[in-house]
Design a protein around this motif. Sequence first.
Motif, PDB file in Angstrom:
ATOM      1  N   MET A   1       0.818  -1.218   0.000  1.00 58.13           N
ATOM      2  CA  MET A   1       0.000   0.000   0.000  1.00 58.13           C
ATOM      3  C   MET A   1       0.851   1.267   0.000  1.00 58.13           C
ATOM      4  SD  MET A   1      -3.337  -0.389   2.353  1.00 58.13           S
ATOM      5  CE  MET A   1      -2.438  -0.140   3.849  1.00 58.13           C
ATOM      6  N   ALA A   2       2.155   1.060  -0.202  1.00 58.36           N
ATOM      7  CA  ALA A   2       3.058   2.210  -0.082  1.00 58.36           C
ATOM      8  C   ALA A   2       2.667   3.350  -1.016  1.00 58.36           C
ATOM      9  CB  ALA A   2       4.485   1.763  -0.359  1.00 58.36           C
ATOM     10  N   GLY A   3       2.124   3.013  -2.215  1.00 61.37           N
ATOM     11  CA  GLY A   3       1.787   4.048  -3.182  1.00 61.37           C
ATOM     12  C   GLY A   3       0.417   4.675  -2.974  1.00 61.37           C
ATOM     13  N   GLU A   4      -0.327   4.218  -1.986  1.00 59.73           N
ATOM     14  CA  GLU A   4      -1.686   4.739  -1.778  1.00 59.73           C
ATOM     15  C   GLU A   4      -1.650   6.061  -1.018  1.00 59.73           C
ATOM     16  OE1 GLU A   4      -4.433   3.180  -3.180  1.00 59.73           O
ATOM     17  OE2 GLU A   4      -2.665   2.262  -4.082  1.00 59.73           O
ATOM     18  N   PRO A   5      -2.706   6.894  -1.178  1.00 57.17           N
ATOM     19  CA  PRO A   5      -2.728   8.165  -0.455  1.00 57.17           C
ATOM     20  C   PRO A   5      -2.626   7.932   1.055  1.00 57.17           C
ATOM     21  CG  PRO A   5      -4.590   8.004  -1.980  1.00 57.17           C
ATOM     22  CD  PRO A   5      -3.868   6.690  -2.006  1.00 57.17           C
ATOM     23  N   VAL A   6      -1.993   8.860   1.724  1.00 61.56           N
ATOM     24  CA  VAL A   6      -1.781   8.716   3.163  1.00 61.56           C
ATOM     25  C   VAL A   6      -3.114   8.573   3.895  1.00 61.56           C
ATOM     26  CG1 VAL A   6      -1.652  11.220   3.584  1.00 61.56           C
ATOM     27  CG2 VAL A   6      -0.436   9.644   5.086  1.00 61.56           C
ATOM     28  N   GLU A   7      -4.170   9.243   3.394  1.00 62.28           N
ATOM     29  CA  GLU A   7      -5.478   9.141   4.057  1.00 62.28           C
ATOM     30  C   GLU A   7      -6.020   7.717   3.977  1.00 62.28           C
ATOM     31  OE1 GLU A   7      -4.742  11.216   1.589  1.00 62.28           O
ATOM     32  OE2 GLU A   7      -5.791  13.123   1.759  1.00 62.28           O
ATOM     33  N   PHE A   8      -5.765   7.055   2.851  1.00 57.32           N
ATOM     34  CA  PHE A   8      -6.267   5.685   2.692  1.00 57.32           C
ATOM     35  C   PHE A   8      -5.544   4.752   3.655  1.00 57.32           C
ATOM     36  CE2 PHE A   8      -6.156   1.445   0.810  1.00 57.32           C
ATOM     37  CZ  PHE A   8      -7.504   1.210   0.651  1.00 57.32           C
ATOM     38  N   ARG A   9      -4.242   4.935   3.763  1.00 59.01           N
ATOM     39  CA  ARG A   9      -3.486   4.073   4.683  1.00 59.01           C
ATOM     40  C   ARG A   9      -3.933   4.313   6.127  1.00 59.01           C
ATOM     41  NH1 ARG A   9       2.252   5.353   3.731  1.00 59.01           N
ATOM     42  NH2 ARG A   9       1.627   6.955   2.248  1.00 59.01           N
ATOM     43  N   ALA A  10      -4.249   5.586   6.445  1.00 59.20           N
ATOM     44  CA  ALA A  10      -4.720   5.908   7.803  1.00 59.20           C
ATOM     45  C   ALA A  10      -6.067   5.243   8.065  1.00 59.20           C
ATOM     46  CB  ALA A  10      -4.826   7.421   7.969  1.00 59.20           C
ATOM     47  N   LEU A  11      -6.927   5.245   7.060  1.00 57.15           N
ATOM     48  CA  LEU A  11      -8.247   4.615   7.214  1.00 57.15           C
ATOM     49  C   LEU A  11      -8.090   3.113   7.496  1.00 57.15           C
ATOM     50  CD1 LEU A  11     -11.198   5.018   4.741  1.00 57.15           C
ATOM     51  CD2 LEU A  11     -10.377   2.788   5.332  1.00 57.15           C
ATOM     52  N   ILE A  12      -7.252   2.450   6.717  1.00 60.56           N
ATOM     53  CA  ILE A  12      -7.051   1.008   6.925  1.00 60.56           C
ATOM     54  C   ILE A  12      -6.452   0.762   8.318  1.00 60.56           C
ATOM     55  CG2 ILE A  12      -5.788  -1.057   6.104  1.00 60.56           C
ATOM     56  CD1 ILE A  12      -8.170  -0.225   4.304  1.00 60.56           C
TER      57      ILE A  12
END
Length: 299
Positions: A1-12
Motif C-alpha cells: 500500500m506504499a503508493g496509496e494516499p496517506v489518508e487511505f493508509r490511515a483509514l485502513i
Amino acid sequence: MAGEPVEFRALIRQVTYAAKRVSAELRVAGLQGMLGGTGRTNVQGEAVQQLDAYANGTFVNNLLRSPAISDLVSEEMAEGMHLAQHSRGKYALLFDPIDGSSNLDANLAVGSIFSVRAPRDVLATGRTQIAAGYVMYGPATICVLAIPKYGVNLFTYEPTIGEFMFTRGPLTMPSEGRSYGVNDANESGWSPRVREFVDWLRGPAAHSTRYSGALVGDFHRILVGGGVYLYPGDSRYPAGKLRLLYEGCPLAFIAECAGGRAVSEECDILDIVPAQIHQRTPLIIGSRAEVDRFLPADR
Ligand code: AHM
Ligand code: MG
C-alpha cells in the motif's frame, strides 16, 4: 500500500485497530459477562448481542478519529452517519461490525466486513468500491483485503506484537471446488431454480456441505478452497437475508478481485444499484464454475 494516499493508509490503520480491539474483547468476553443479548433489536428487527454493540461502538469511535472518513454506514445503525466535522473526507466506510452473531455464544468463528467507497458513491453500484475486506476472528485472527491494484492479500494478526503481518497473496480463488454452504432448513421456501441448483451440488457435482452460520468463515473457506455459498431468497426473506452494502458488495468485490463471482438471482451483485442502505439481497458467491452454473455469465 506504499503508493496509496496517506489518508487511505490511515483509514485502513483505523479499521485494523478497531478489529484488534474486537479480537481482544472476543477472547475474554465469556469472562467479562459480554456474551448474550442486550435485550434490544436493531433496525432489521434482529436481536442485538452485547458484542454487536461493543464492536459497533469500537469501530465508530476509532473511525471518528480519521479525518479521511466523512460517512459511516453500519448494520447496527438505523441511519447512515455523516460526520460534519470531516465533511471534506474522501471516504465512506460501510461495515458489519460482527458478522455471524449467532456464533458468539458458542465460541465459533465470527467476522467484521468492511467496504470503502467515495462518499458520493454510497448508493452507487458495488463496482464503485475502492477497497473491501474482512477480519475473521477464528483460531487465528486474519484480515483479507482487496485493493484492485494489489489484488486480494491475507494478513495474520500476531497478538504478541499487535500487528497484522502479510501472510500470502495475491490470492486466486480456485475455478471450482468441492463444497457448498447453505442453510438447508430454508429449502421449502426456495424457488425451483435454487432447489435444482442445490440438487446438482449434492448429486452430480458431489459437493460436501460446509455451513458455519457466519458468512465470513464460509466465504473464506471458499476463497481458499473453492466452491459456493448461497443465501437465496426464501419465504421468510423473499429478497434474501444478507445486506447488500456491507455484506454482499464487499464480498463480491473480493470474490471478483480473486477471480470468482457473486450474483443475486438476477444479475451480478456488483451491478445492483442500491435503493437504501440496509437493502437485502440474495447472494450466490464463489468459484466461477458453480456460480456460472447458477446464473450463466452470458445470459
Ligand atoms: P448477522 O450479520 O446479523 O450475523 O447476519 C448474517 C449471518 C451470516 O453471517 C450467515 O451466513 C447468516 O446470517 C446465517 O443466517 P441463518 O442463521 O439464517 O442461517
Ligand atoms: Mg452480517
